[in-house]
Design a protein around this motif. Structure first.
Motif, PDB file in Angstrom:
ATOM      1  N   LEU A  33      44.622 -66.106  69.354  1.00 26.26           N
ATOM      2  CA  LEU A  33      44.843 -65.026  67.906  1.00 26.26           C
ATOM      3  C   LEU A  33      45.369 -64.344  68.389  1.00 26.26           C
ATOM      4  O   LEU A  33      47.399 -63.567  67.468  1.00 26.26           O
ATOM      5  N   TYR A  48      43.266 -56.922  64.927  1.00 27.85           N
ATOM      6  CA  TYR A  48      43.166 -57.737  65.175  1.00 27.85           C
ATOM      7  C   TYR A  48      42.620 -58.066  66.952  1.00 27.85           C
ATOM      8  O   TYR A  48      41.431 -58.909  67.121  1.00 27.85           O
ATOM      9  N   TRP A 114      44.778 -69.587  63.213  1.00 28.42           N
ATOM     10  CA  TRP A 114      43.941 -69.313  63.735  1.00 28.42           C
ATOM     11  C   TRP A 114      42.757 -70.012  63.765  1.00 28.42           C
ATOM     12  O   TRP A 114      41.826 -71.112  64.608  1.00 28.42           O
ATOM     13  N   GLY A 118      42.019 -72.874  66.138  1.00 29.72           N
ATOM     14  CA  GLY A 118      41.329 -72.322  66.937  1.00 29.72           C
ATOM     15  C   GLY A 118      40.109 -73.568  67.706  1.00 29.72           C
ATOM     16  O   GLY A 118      39.746 -73.991  68.789  1.00 29.72           O
TER      17      GLY A 118
END
Length: 464
Positions: A33, A48, A114, A118
């Motif tokens: 991220l 963030y 992400w 991810g």
């Protein structure tokens, strides 16, 4: 105790298998991220960093609920659980962003990338860690050659269980008497108790299970005394076959070993029970809002179809036998209900609207309010009328034990075909057995599977 239904339940915290893989996975997703955010904006903004923190915190209950990183899962099952856990984490973050009106702060490109990369990154990390975990388990188990002292039903059941575990070699049984009743498929008998120490040395035994009955307590004590200097793990498996166990476990109470024969899952696992309650109340609240037009239409139809109240409220037993008022849409004409007769096929008491809402189980929808009140759960054993409980409790063993957990709108028995009228003792017996099986194996994951399967059982021909 039926060994075929017994379920091992950990009473401690999660081990290194979970936390080690979880820490690596979260380290990866946080780093990812930050990299994506810096590439897009040139810096890692505060929101963030806050998102990363919330993701780590949300992943713990999400991954726990989904059963991520379980040792016994194969790779594909593990990936499925990982996908579910990561999806729940992302959904939680989306809800938080929506409530806080912070969704406009984030780049959709960053968040989408992400979410996708991810999961792929976690799946890539999971492969070698899962393989190493399996290899380590196999290497450890292969060192534990085992013997079972005893040749009775419990010993044979334990041998079958051990044979299902990978690379846990069972050398055989040690006789304590007549072995002529053993079948041809039984493990071999390698000797008798007089030869126990010699057998341990000859076969390099590292673990020994004692399955003698409680009536032979003196012999158990003598065997254990002889084994203290044998450098072997000794495990006593008490013979509890004559008892109906409920959510049983073994714990240590201030240094004293304690066998919990009957314990409610709501008290033995308070954190999971709290999660169940919060999730179900949230789902019930959202369902009431989403289904409010249908609730209003049914209420109006019930009122127009026959005189009387819209709702039918009946005393039923809840958690730990406490009497609660269970709500339903009224599906019968108003009548004297002191005898509490079950509905049957072509029952003249049932109205036209009532027949439809009973057939489709729409009459159960007001129980969403019971869930909000905390008296019921979405999933659990169905509550029966107090009069029915009084009748069956003296005829079916452990009948009232089904109240060791909150009653539900749906349950394992219902998706297993036990719906509708229970006009025989055998039918009720089967329902009780499944209810107790649910209590013994309860988990949030099981609840989710029951909820998913419930809609496919609503049109059963046995409901009237």
């Amino acid at each position: 105790m039926d060994l075929s239904l017994s379920i091992n339940r950990s009473t401690g915290l999660k081990g290194l298998t979970f936390w080690g893989q979880w820490a690596l996975a979260q380290g990866f997703v946080v780093t990812l991220l930050f990299i994506l955010a810096e590439q897009h904006t040139g810096t890692v903004a505060f929101y963030y960093r806050m998102c990363a923190t919330l993701a780590v915190l949300a992943s713990v209950p999400a991954y726990t609920f989904s059963g991520v990183y379980r040792k016994r899962d194969n790779y594909l099952t593990g990936l499925g659980r990982l996908f579910m856990g990561w999806s729940m984490t992302m959904a939680a973050l989306a809800c938080i962003a929506f409530v806080c009106q912070a969704d406009e702060l984030f780049s959709r490109q960053v968040i989408l990338s992400w979410a996708v990369y991810g999961f792929l990154g976690q799946a890539f990390l999971y492969a070698p860690l899962h393989a190493f975990s399996k290899y380590y388990q196999r290497s450890r188990k292969s060192e534990h050659k085992t013997l079972i002292v005893g040749t009775g039903e419990l010993a044979l059941g334990l041998a079958k269980k051990l044979s299902q575990l990978e690379n846990l070699p069972l050398v055989g049984l040690v006789s304590n008497g007549d072995v002529s009743v053993l079948g041809s498929d039984a493990p071999r008998v390698v000797g008798d108790q007089e030869q126990l120490l010699e057998l341990i040395e000859a076969h390099d035994i590292r673990r020994l299970y004692i399955t003698l009955p409680l009536s032979e307590a003196a012999k158990i004590e003598a065997i254990y005394g002889d084994l203290l200097g044998a450098n072997v793990d000794v495990v006593w498996v008490p013979d509890l076959n004559s008892l109906t166990l409920l959510n049983h476990s073994v714990k240590v109470v201030d240094g004293l070993p304690a066998i919990y024969l009957n314990e409610s899952p709501l008290t033995s696992r308070p954190t999971a029970a709290l999660s169940k309650s919060l999730v179900e109340k949230t789902v019930a609240f959202l369902a009431i809002i989403a289904l409010s037009p249908i609730l209003l239409i049914i209420a109006l139809a019930v009122k127009i179809n026959s005189p009387g109240p819209v709702f039918f409220k009946q005393d039923r037993h809840g958690w730990n036998g406490k009497v609660i008022k269970v709500w339903k849409f009224r599906s019968m004409r108003v009548h004297d209900d002191r005898d509490v007769k079950q509905a049957s096929r072509n029952d003249s008491r049932i109205t036209a609207v009532g027949r439809f809402i009973r057939r489709t189980s729409l009459d159960e929808l007001p129980q969403l309010f019971n869930v909000l009140q905390g008296h019921m759960a979405l999933v659990g054993p169905r509550p029966h009328a107090v009069a029915h409980n009084n009748y069956y409790s003296g005829k079916i063993l452990a009948y009232m034990a089904r109240h060791r957990i909150k009653p539900g709108i749906t349950g394992l028995a219902q998706i297993s075909g036990c719906r509708g009228e229970t006009d025989t003792i055998d039918k009720m017996q089967k329902r009780v057995e499944i209810d107790l099986q649910y209590i013994n194996s309860w988990s949030l994951w099981l609840d989710l599977k029951i909820l998913v399967k419930t809609p496919f059982t609503l049109l059963s021909k046995d409901i009237y």
